[in-house]
Design a protein around this motif. Structure first.
Motif, PDB file in Angstrom:
ATOM      1  N   ARG A 133       0.864  -1.186   0.000  1.00  0.00           N
ATOM      2  CA  ARG A 133       0.000   0.000   0.000  1.00  0.00           C
ATOM      3  C   ARG A 133       0.896   1.230   0.000  1.00  0.00           C
ATOM      4  O   ARG A 133       1.686   1.413   0.918  1.00  0.00           O
ATOM      5  N   GLN A 134       0.763   2.019  -1.051  1.00  0.00           N
ATOM      6  CA  GLN A 134       1.632   3.177  -1.243  1.00  0.00           C
ATOM      7  C   GLN A 134       1.616   4.078  -0.013  1.00  0.00           C
ATOM      8  O   GLN A 134       0.571   4.534   0.437  1.00  0.00           O
ATOM      9  N   GLY A 135       2.796   4.323   0.535  1.00  0.00           N
ATOM     10  CA  GLY A 135       2.925   5.227   1.661  1.00  0.00           C
ATOM     11  C   GLY A 135       2.540   4.633   2.997  1.00  0.00           C
ATOM     12  O   GLY A 135       2.649   5.309   4.029  1.00  0.00           O
ATOM     13  N   LYS A 136       2.067   3.391   3.016  1.00  0.00           N
ATOM     14  CA  LYS A 136       1.611   2.773   4.263  1.00  0.00           C
ATOM     15  C   LYS A 136       2.416   1.550   4.655  1.00  0.00           C
ATOM     16  O   LYS A 136       2.507   1.202   5.830  1.00  0.00           O
ATOM     17  N   GLY A 137       2.966   0.826   3.674  1.00  0.00           N
ATOM     18  CA  GLY A 137       3.743  -0.355   3.989  1.00  0.00           C
ATOM     19  C   GLY A 137       3.227  -1.582   3.272  1.00  0.00           C
ATOM     20  O   GLY A 137       2.483  -1.500   2.298  1.00  0.00           O
ATOM     21  N   THR A 138       3.630  -2.755   3.778  1.00  0.00           N
ATOM     22  CA  THR A 138       3.245  -4.037   3.187  1.00  0.00           C
ATOM     23  C   THR A 138       2.431  -4.819   4.208  1.00  0.00           C
ATOM     24  O   THR A 138       2.812  -4.923   5.378  1.00  0.00           O
ATOM     25  N   PHE A 139       1.315  -5.373   3.755  1.00  0.00           N
ATOM     26  CA  PHE A 139       0.359  -6.019   4.640  1.00  0.00           C
ATOM     27  C   PHE A 139       0.111  -7.463   4.201  1.00  0.00           C
ATOM     28  O   PHE A 139       0.248  -7.804   3.023  1.00  0.00           O
ATOM     29  N   VAL A 140      -0.270  -8.294   5.169  1.00  0.00           N
ATOM     30  CA  VAL A 140      -0.675  -9.664   4.856  1.00  0.00           C
ATOM     31  C   VAL A 140      -1.998  -9.591   4.101  1.00  0.00           C
ATOM     32  O   VAL A 140      -2.933  -8.909   4.532  1.00  0.00           O
ATOM     33  N   ALA A 141      -2.069 -10.251   2.962  1.00  0.00           N
ATOM     34  CA  ALA A 141      -3.287 -10.216   2.151  1.00  0.00           C
ATOM     35  C   ALA A 141      -4.457 -10.772   2.947  1.00  0.00           C
ATOM     36  O   ALA A 141      -4.312 -11.702   3.743  1.00  0.00           O
ATOM     37  N   THR A 142      -5.617 -10.173   2.743  1.00  0.00           N
ATOM     38  CA  THR A 142      -6.819 -10.612   3.449  1.00  0.00           C
ATOM     39  C   THR A 142      -7.999 -10.581   2.502  1.00  0.00           C
ATOM     40  O   THR A 142      -8.040  -9.779   1.567  1.00  0.00           O
ATOM     41  N   HIS A 143      -8.963 -11.465   2.758  1.00  0.00           N
ATOM     42  CA  HIS A 143     -10.202 -11.474   1.979  1.00  0.00           C
ATOM     43  C   HIS A 143     -11.263 -10.584   2.607  1.00  0.00           C
ATOM     44  O   HIS A 143     -12.261 -10.277   1.984  1.00  0.00           O
ATOM     45  N   SER A 144     -11.059 -10.180   3.852  1.00  0.00           N
ATOM     46  CA  SER A 144     -12.129  -9.534   4.618  1.00  0.00           C
ATOM     47  C   SER A 144     -12.529  -8.179   4.071  1.00  0.00           C
ATOM     48  O   SER A 144     -13.680  -7.784   4.179  1.00  0.00           O
ATOM     49  N   ASP A 145     -11.588  -7.420   3.510  1.00  0.00           N
ATOM     50  CA  ASP A 145     -11.921  -6.071   3.062  1.00  0.00           C
ATOM     51  C   ASP A 145     -11.810  -5.917   1.554  1.00  0.00           C
ATOM     52  O   ASP A 145     -11.627  -4.834   1.034  1.00  0.00           O
ATOM     53  N   GLU A 146     -11.951  -7.025   0.838  1.00  0.00           N
ATOM     54  CA  GLU A 146     -11.790  -6.971  -0.609  1.00  0.00           C
ATOM     55  C   GLU A 146     -13.163  -7.014  -1.273  1.00  0.00           C
ATOM     56  O   GLU A 146     -13.606  -8.033  -1.782  1.00  0.00           O
TER      57      GLU A 146
END
Length: 263
Positions: free
Chosen positions: A85-98
């Motif tokens: 995520r630009q400017g925020k970092g790298t996150f574990v992929a999730t299905h919950s907010d997609e």
């Protein structure tokens, strides 16, 4: 000694490992860092939706260059296991907010170009625990007679029943899953599996063939018996190549087509 996620890796020895036959085999350093990050993901060190440490922090942790970490993270992002995520970092992929992938791995597209946002609805017909049939047990790498959860649902698009899914899940991983819980959950079904059962679906494989609707299927999908349907059998996997879902879907294709991108 096999490195753990917190172990440092020597640049002189990191690319050498022992092959199956006992001889040396070689793996690029970034691939070994990728494996260590994967091990942390599988162990639940970072939960779906959470940020992982920065590339600088990971480089210090593994005692490798930031470029090596970046290459490992790039591959994990390309495999949809991590999300940048630009400017925020790298996150574990999730299905919950997609929201845009309400039905993960579903590749059915409406014929009409203006129907991309067509309203969808899930109708759960059944959810029960049962002894795994032999073919289901084999597909999920279970023992004959092990318990599974069987879910049957219909997906409606623009008010029309389009997909009939029969889904089997390993019983020991999905204790407490009910039709009521499935119906109450507003997000993607895989998001429920992630948040409440700790099971992340990270990849899938499919088999497709053409079939004719029998009388019972025709009634549920509101078509004539004998209507051609697309049969899609899918196995979904979590970390470690463990199969955690078998799904057999029957798709109407009179107003939709199946789309897959190849690269």
């Amino acid at each position: 000694m096999t490195p753990t996620p917190s172990s440092a890796i020597s640049h002189d020895t990191a690319s050498a490992s022992v092959g199956v036959a006992g001889g040396p085999s070689f793996s690029p350093l970034y691939q070994q860092i990728k494996a260590l990050i994967l091990r942390s993901l599988q162990a639940g060190e970072w939960k779906p939706g959470e940020a992982i440490p920065s590339e600088v922090e990971l480089a210090a942790r593994f005692k490798v260059s930031q470029g090596t970490v970046r290459k490992a993270v790039d591959e994990l992002a390309a495999e949809n296991l991590l999300t940048r995520r630009q400017g925020k970092g790298t996150f574990v992929a999730t299905h919950s907010d997609e929201e845009q992938v309400q039905y993960r791995f579903l590749r059915l597209i409406p014929d009409r170009a203006d129907a991309g946002g067509e309203q969808s609805r899930r109708e759960f017909l059944d959810c029960r625990r049962m002894r795994a049939p032999a073919d289901v047990a084999r597909a999920l790498q279970l023992k004959a007679g092990d318990m599974v959860v069987e879910v049957r649902r219909v997906l409606h698009f623009a008010g029309v029943p389009v997909v009939l899914d029969d889904i089997w899940l390993p019983g020991h991983l999905f204790k407490g899953l009910t039709a009521e819980r499935l119906s109450e959950y507003q997000g993607p079904m895989y998001g429920l599996f992630e948040s409440e059962f700790g099971v992340s679906m990270i990849r899938a494989e499919e088999k497709l063939r053409a079939v004719a609707a029998d009388a019972s299927v025709a009634e549920l999908l509101k078509v004539e018996a004998g209507t051609p349907l697309l049969s899609v059998e899918r196995r979904s996997f979590t970390y470690g190549e463990q199969p955690v879902e078998l799904r057999r879907g029957l798709y109407r294709t009179d107003q939709h087509y199946y789309r897959n991108e190849l690269s």
